[in-house]
Design an enzyme around this catalytic site. Structure first.
Site, PDB file in Angstrom:
ATOM      1  N   ASP A 128       0.841  -1.190   0.000  1.00 29.97           N
ATOM      2  CA  ASP A 128       0.000   0.000   0.000  1.00 29.97           C
ATOM      3  C   ASP A 128       0.880   1.245   0.000  1.00 29.97           C
ATOM      4  OD1 ASP A 128      -2.228   1.485  -0.006  1.00 29.97           O
ATOM      5  OD2 ASP A 128      -2.769   1.141   2.083  1.00 29.97           O
ATOM      6  N   TYR A 234       9.116  -4.681  -7.927  1.00 34.14           N
ATOM      7  CA  TYR A 234       8.416  -5.911  -8.298  1.00 34.14           C
ATOM      8  C   TYR A 234       8.304  -6.134  -9.799  1.00 34.14           C
ATOM      9  CZ  TYR A 234       4.902  -2.222  -7.936  1.00 34.14           C
ATOM     10  OH  TYR A 234       4.238  -1.027  -8.040  1.00 34.14           O
ATOM     11  N   CYS A 419     -12.954  24.509  31.750  1.00 34.30           N
ATOM     12  CA  CYS A 419     -12.832  25.724  32.569  1.00 34.30           C
ATOM     13  C   CYS A 419     -13.790  26.835  32.138  1.00 34.30           C
ATOM     14  CB  CYS A 419     -11.393  26.238  32.527  1.00 34.30           C
ATOM     15  SG  CYS A 419     -10.949  26.933  30.928  1.00 34.30           S
ATOM     16  N   CYS A 434      -8.537  26.104  23.874  1.00 36.49           N
ATOM     17  CA  CYS A 434      -8.774  26.843  25.107  1.00 36.49           C
ATOM     18  C   CYS A 434      -7.436  27.498  25.430  1.00 36.49           C
ATOM     19  CB  CYS A 434      -9.167  25.870  26.219  1.00 36.49           C
ATOM     20  SG  CYS A 434      -9.030  26.603  27.850  1.00 36.49           S
ATOM     21  N   CYS A 439      -6.088  26.058  32.918  1.00 38.73           N
ATOM     22  CA  CYS A 439      -7.171  25.084  32.731  1.00 38.73           C
ATOM     23  C   CYS A 439      -6.650  23.713  33.198  1.00 38.73           C
ATOM     24  CB  CYS A 439      -7.543  25.084  31.251  1.00 38.73           C
ATOM     25  SG  CYS A 439      -8.702  23.832  30.768  1.00 38.73           S
TER      26      CYS A 439
HETATM   27  S1  IVH Z   1       2.490  -4.851 -10.588  1.00 36.36           S
HETATM   28  C1  IVH Z   1       0.589  -2.672 -14.568  1.00 36.36           C
HETATM   29  N1  IVH Z   1       2.876  -5.659  -8.142  1.00 36.36           N
HETATM   30  O1  IVH Z   1      -0.723  -1.356  -6.925  1.00 36.36           O
HETATM   31  C2  IVH Z   1       0.916  -2.421 -13.185  1.00 36.36           C
HETATM   32  N2  IVH Z   1       1.823  -3.558  -8.461  1.00 36.36           N
HETATM   33  O2  IVH Z   1      -3.517  -0.872  -7.651  1.00 36.36           O
HETATM   34  C3  IVH Z   1       1.804  -3.496 -12.655  1.00 36.36           C
HETATM   35  N3  IVH Z   1       1.316  -2.380  -6.357  1.00 36.36           N
HETATM   36  O3  IVH Z   1      -0.148   0.312  -9.921  1.00 36.36           O
HETATM   37  C4  IVH Z   1       1.964  -3.349 -11.227  1.00 36.36           C
HETATM   38  N4  IVH Z   1       2.125  -3.890  -5.009  1.00 36.36           N
HETATM   39  O4  IVH Z   1       1.433   0.789  -7.827  1.00 36.36           O
HETATM   40  C5  IVH Z   1       2.383  -4.678  -8.916  1.00 36.36           C
HETATM   41  N5  IVH Z   1       3.340  -6.493  -6.035  1.00 36.36           N
HETATM   42  C6  IVH Z   1       2.862  -5.518  -6.802  1.00 36.36           C
HETATM   43  C7  IVH Z   1       2.292  -4.351  -6.263  1.00 36.36           C
HETATM   44  C8  IVH Z   1       1.777  -3.392  -7.127  1.00 36.36           C
HETATM   45  C9  IVH Z   1       1.539  -2.712  -5.089  1.00 36.36           C
HETATM   46  C10 IVH Z   1       0.646  -1.128  -6.775  1.00 36.36           C
HETATM   47  C11 IVH Z   1       1.132  -0.551  -8.069  1.00 36.36           C
HETATM   48  C12 IVH Z   1      -0.065  -0.660  -8.963  1.00 36.36           C
HETATM   49  C13 IVH Z   1      -1.187  -0.573  -7.972  1.00 36.36           C
HETATM   50  C14 IVH Z   1      -2.471  -1.096  -8.531  1.00 36.36           C
END
Ligand code: IVH
Length: 681
Positions: A128, A234, A419, A434, A439
């Site tokens: 996230d 990733y 107060c 306040c 207080c």
């Molecule tokens: S692959 C075509 N792998 O989640 C996009 N995205 O809601 C390929 N994200 O845009 C993304 N973890 O910003 C991929 N293990 C993961 C991820 C991941 C988080 C994000 C990324 C993506 C968004 C989509």
């Protein structure tokens, strides 16, 4: 996800759907702006996704009936202050779902498109955070871009370079290679920042994702470095050379390049197996250092990506399955107004207790008066509570249908609930305050802060005892702490001799704590632990600091006009001056750091510059830095000629090579421990 439209609609129904579509579209565009540009969402991700999915469903129906509609705009995170550049290949987003059924439909689609072709799945945690595109040219870090609008993104290279362990060189000498990942703030850092803000009575950050996004767009690089952002990669975007065949190999390759890797990933032969992996992720994700809001399922065989292709917004070879946030319905028994240390009035909902993500929730902050009136939250309402970022319970919706007919809107008072003083709103603030320093709850909070672990650290003098001592007028200000006698404490209800003696001894021990602890304990508006340390190491004594002018103060790193004014005004105030005199007379004399340092002049740390890299097993890097500073050394973030020693833990990045090439002294963790043990800390 594609839904089949089975119902037939009349002309008037279609007209109504179009009206609803237009209304929802403008809501989406408002929330896009709040989320992408202002990093300050008003609704949860789950609510946003539900809204988006209704918009898509309406789009589908209206297009079947050939109604002309405006399309949803693509989210755009670009801000002024950053230069924008085109991505070598576009950054798409993922289609997402909260339903197991739709996940299985995704797999059916893949099978239909790929026919006889065999394929497997890679299942990864969905981090996230904020998507980032790292571009390397001939093996050297070149530029980092945010997603922007997917085609063009903001250049945040300088901010990204503050991330510890980011490889500045990788073993891939292709003309250009894009490495995709996620920038995030880990749980420990986020909780720590909010804890400090709570102490300083600043508004808490709602979730780590938005704090990380805001940090990534902060222009002050010291502030960015302090926030300690992290990165996980990733994927490989555009590459001028084909490198590997499988997504699992991409993940291993990125690890070999020196990037931090996913906590865990799975390979599954079919969707049933993939589902079990998703379930395993859901049950183990709470132990990960970062927040995951779902799983990403990807086809593992990269050569199939070309066949599967993409829609306008997302590839067909991957999908995000998002975990439904746990929510619960409960009733607001009361709305309580808390008076904080600096006088801010915070409304808190007192709830009928309810189980949520494994804990009992009976309170939820309502933030401020605006929040209450925006959501029209009333005493007696049934509300939906959600745990944002798995930690802070928040009220996300009010069930107005279950509301009593005689219910009345909550009226935020104009006077202090404790107060009775008139409340005021400072320019640019939403909070009501306040201003009466006498207080009682404010005094109590100030005393609690003074004795807290990050200030004078007086163990045993908790809030209940403080309250009791205040009630019998034995505690009115911080100097009174040092006037407490055995009789005062033992006289309290249910208080033993042993506990009284222990507290008195702890109070006595606190008298010579370092200056920064005393300064932090004063609770001067805006002076947190960090600034207190800067002030203490510059001025060495309280008298020097009291004599300092605004101009002198503003020379210090991190002290602007606002803070210098707060400091000068604090010490000029007559009442505060009297308390400082009392403290002095009662023997509160902070330790001088220079003495500690001079005692350690023979240590291997004295007057040397250190850089820490990699992971230490016996302590965190922060703890190591504190020990080094205590022994007279200083700690920098980056390698330069001014650095004397690099302390290299496990899995260190490019700093080691750089330090070697500059011929710096390099210690491993054992060297560090031996040198620490060799001195009296
Ligand atoms: S692959 C075509 N792998 O989640 C996009 N995205 O809601 C390929 N994200 O845009 C993304 N973890 O910003 C991929 N293990 C993961 C991820 C991941 C988080 C994000 C990324 C993506 C968004 C989509």
């Amino acid at each position: 996800m594609v839904n089949n439209i089975t119902k037939t609609y009349s002309t008037s129904e279609i007209r109504a759907l179009k009206t609803r579509y237009d209304k929802l579209l403008s809501e989406v565009s408002l929330h896009d702006r709040l989320y992408y540009r202002e990093n300050n969402p008003r609704i949860s991700d789950f609510e946003y996704d539900c809204l988006k999915s209704e918009v898509e469903r309406l789009q589908e129906i209206l297009s079947v009936y050939a109604v002309e509609i405006e399309d949803t705009a693509i989210g755009d995170d670009r801000n002024s202050g950053f230069q924008s550049f085109a991505h070598p290949s576009p950054m798409m987003s993922l289609s997402n779902t909260y339903s197991r059924e739709e996940l299985f439909q995704f797999s059916n689609h893949l099978e239909a498109m790929l026919g006889q072709q065999k394929f497997s799945y890679a299942i990864e945690p969905k981090i996230d955070g904020i998507a980032i595109n790292l571009i390397y040219r001939r093996g050297k870090f070149f530029r980092a871009l945010t997603r922007g609008n997917g085609t063009v993104g903001d250049d945040v290279s300088a901010n990204i370079k503050t991330i510890r362990g980011l490889p500045l060189e990788i073993e891939n000498y292709a003309e250009a290679i894009e490495i995709r990942g996620e920038v995030y703030m880990d749980k420990q850092t986020f909780i720590g920042i909010n804890k400090m803000r709570e102490e300083q009575e600043l508004e808490l950050f709602a979730n780590p994702r938005n704090l990380a996004a805001g940090t990534l767009k902060t222009l002050d690089l010291d502030e960015v470095a302090e926030r300690d952002l992290k990165l996980i990669t990733y994927a490989i975007g555009h590459s001028s050379e084909k490198i590997v065949d499988l997504q699992s190999e991409v993940l291993e390759l990125l690890k070999n390049f020196g990037f931090a890797s996913q906590e865990k990933y799975w390979i599954a032969e079919n969707i049933e197996e993939a589902w079990r992996c998703v379930e395993e992720l859901d049950s183990t994700r709470h132990i990960f250092p970062y927040w995951t809001d779902g799983a990403v399922l990807k086809v593992n065989e990269l050569q199939l990506y070309g066949i599967l292709g993409a829609t306008a917004k997302s590839p067909r070879w991957a999908i995000a399955y998002k975990f439904t946030p746990e929510r619960a319905t409960t009733k607001i028994k009361n709305i309580v107004l808390q008076v904080g240390r600096t006088g801010i009035i915070t409304p808190v909902a007192d709830l009928e207790s309810v189980q949520l993500s494994g804990t009992n929730v009976s309170r939820a902050t309502l933030h401020n008066a605006d929040e209450i009136s925006k959501k029209d939250i009333r005493v007696g309402d049934y509300v939906t509570v959600e745990k944002a970022g798995e930690i802070i319970p928040a009220i996300v919706a009010v069930d107005s249908i279950r509301r009593n007919v005689d219910s009345i809107p909550f009226v935020f008072p104009k006077t202090c609930p404790s107060c009775g003083s008139q409340l005021i709103q400072l320019p640019g603030e939403v909070a009501w305050r306040c201003q009466n320093l006498c207080c009682l709850p404010q005094i109590q909070r100030r005393l609690e802060h003074f004795v807290s672990r990050t200030a004078m650290d007086i163990d045993g003098l908790g809030s209940v005892i403080i309250e009791k001592l205040m009630a019998v007028k034995k505690l009115n200000n911080i100097a009174d702490i040092y006037r407490l006698t055995f009789n005062d404490l033992e006289g309290l209800e249910k208080f033993g001799t042993k506990s009284a003696l222990k507290i008195l001894s702890n109070i006595d021990h606190s008298k010579n704590r370092p200056l920064w602890r005393l300064l932090h304990g004063f609770g001067i508006l805006g002076i947190g632990e960090q600034t207190a340390k800067i002030l203490a190491s510059h001025f060495h004594s309280l008298d020097n600091l009291i004599a300092a002018t605004s101009e002198e103060l503003e020379q210090l790193n991190g002290v602007g006009i606002k803070l210098s004014n707060a400091i000068v005004t604090f010490f000029r105030e007559q009442h505060n001056g009297n308390i400082l005199n009392d403290l002095r007379m009662l023997g509160v004399v902070p330790g001088d750091r220079r003495l500690e340092i001079s005692q350690n002049q023979n240590s291997k740390f004295h007057a040397k510059n250190f850089v820490l890299t990699g992971t230490l097993s016996s302590m965190t890097r922060q703890e190591a830095a504190e020990k080094i500073e205590h022994l007279g050394g200083s700690v920098a973030n980056a390698i330069s000629k001014q650095v004397n020693v690099l302390i290299a833990g496990e899995n260190c990045g490019s700093k080691l090579g750089k330090a070697q090439s500059l011929g710096l002294e390099i210690w491993n963790e054992t060297d560090l421990l031996e040198n620490l043990n060799g001195v009296v800390a």
